[in-house]
Design a protein around this motif. Sequence first.
Motif, PDB file in Angstrom:
ATOM      1  N   HIS A  54       0.840  -1.386   0.127  1.00 19.58           N
ATOM      2  CA  HIS A  54       0.052   0.065   0.049  1.00 19.58           C
ATOM      3  C   HIS A  54       0.845   1.238   0.029  1.00 19.58           C
ATOM      4  O   HIS A  54       0.524   2.232  -0.606  1.00 19.58           O
ATOM      5  CB  HIS A  54      -1.071   0.082   1.089  1.00 19.58           C
ATOM      6  N   ALA A  57       2.171   1.633  -3.370  1.00 18.27           N
ATOM      7  CA  ALA A  57       1.101   2.163  -4.501  1.00 18.27           C
ATOM      8  C   ALA A  57       0.748   3.477  -4.061  1.00 18.27           C
ATOM      9  O   ALA A  57       0.610   4.360  -5.178  1.00 18.27           O
ATOM     10  CB  ALA A  57      -0.177   1.430  -4.223  1.00 18.27           C
ATOM     11  N   SER A  58       0.714   3.994  -2.959  1.00 18.93           N
ATOM     12  CA  SER A  58       0.469   5.534  -2.812  1.00 18.93           C
ATOM     13  C   SER A  58       1.497   6.383  -3.211  1.00 18.93           C
ATOM     14  O   SER A  58       1.337   7.411  -3.879  1.00 18.93           O
ATOM     15  CB  SER A  58       0.118   5.849  -1.097  1.00 18.93           C
ATOM     16  N   THR A  82      -7.222  -2.566  -8.307  1.00 22.42           N
ATOM     17  CA  THR A  82      -6.450  -1.284  -7.834  1.00 22.42           C
ATOM     18  C   THR A  82      -7.597  -0.333  -7.313  1.00 22.42           C
ATOM     19  O   THR A  82      -6.994   0.212  -6.350  1.00 22.42           O
ATOM     20  CB  THR A  82      -5.684  -1.051  -9.027  1.00 22.42           C
ATOM     21  N   ALA A  85      -8.922  -0.843  -3.906  1.00 22.92           N
ATOM     22  CA  ALA A  85      -7.929  -0.973  -2.770  1.00 22.92           C
ATOM     23  C   ALA A  85      -7.508   0.627  -2.586  1.00 22.92           C
ATOM     24  O   ALA A  85      -7.254   1.302  -1.387  1.00 22.92           O
ATOM     25  CB  ALA A  85      -6.826  -1.638  -2.883  1.00 22.92           C
ATOM     26  N   ASP A  86      -7.344   1.308  -3.717  1.00 27.43           N
ATOM     27  CA  ASP A  86      -6.496   2.754  -3.537  1.00 27.43           C
ATOM     28  C   ASP A  86      -7.233   3.775  -4.175  1.00 27.43           C
ATOM     29  O   ASP A  86      -6.589   4.826  -4.613  1.00 27.43           O
ATOM     30  CB  ASP A  86      -5.276   2.535  -4.174  1.00 27.43           C
ATOM     31  N   SER A  87      -8.589   3.987  -4.596  1.00 25.12           N
ATOM     32  CA  SER A  87      -8.976   4.908  -5.351  1.00 25.12           C
ATOM     33  C   SER A  87      -9.233   6.199  -4.643  1.00 25.12           C
ATOM     34  O   SER A  87      -8.932   7.499  -4.920  1.00 25.12           O
ATOM     35  CB  SER A  87     -10.534   4.438  -5.699  1.00 25.12           C
ATOM     36  N   LEU A  89      -6.794   7.548  -3.168  1.00 21.40           N
ATOM     37  CA  LEU A  89      -5.584   8.293  -3.011  1.00 21.40           C
ATOM     38  C   LEU A  89      -5.312   9.222  -4.106  1.00 21.40           C
ATOM     39  O   LEU A  89      -4.589  10.055  -4.380  1.00 21.40           O
ATOM     40  CB  LEU A  89      -4.500   7.055  -3.091  1.00 21.40           C
ATOM     41  N   TRP A  90      -6.113   8.753  -5.193  1.00 21.59           N
ATOM     42  CA  TRP A  90      -5.882   9.816  -6.354  1.00 21.59           C
ATOM     43  C   TRP A  90      -6.483  10.949  -6.259  1.00 21.59           C
ATOM     44  O   TRP A  90      -7.732  11.230  -5.705  1.00 21.59           O
ATOM     45  CB  TRP A  90      -6.525   8.960  -7.767  1.00 21.59           C
TER      46      TRP A  90
END
Length: 119
Positions: A54, A57-58, A82, A85-87, A89-90
């Motif tokens: 994570h 990815a960040s 993806t 888990a990480d939307s 962060l955008w």
Amino acid sequence: MLSQHLDQVRPDGDDGYLFSLGAYVYNRNSAGHQWRRVRKQVGMDEFILHDLRHFYASGLIAAGCDVVTVQHTLGHSSRSITLNADSHLWPKAEDRIRSAAAGLMSIVLYEKPKSPADS
């Protein structure tokens, strides 16, 4: 760092594994065991090995990588994994608009005009 690692430790075997213990190749359990041993030694018991994924990815997202790039880098089979888990962060459209407006106002209010036509 990887170049230094390769200078010190030659990848073993025909497959050329980058990280191993001699001829012993890390699998999920052995990597987890090594991580738990190291984190205990340095007082970071609250961090699990998956936290590093994570974090990575960040960092990719913060550097402006798109979802497909992050997906492929992490080995996810689909973009939806993806994004699930990480939307968060955008940057959102509102964040980009605020940043663009702040930049524009900074130029207008604080920068000296470059030519009489800019006034």
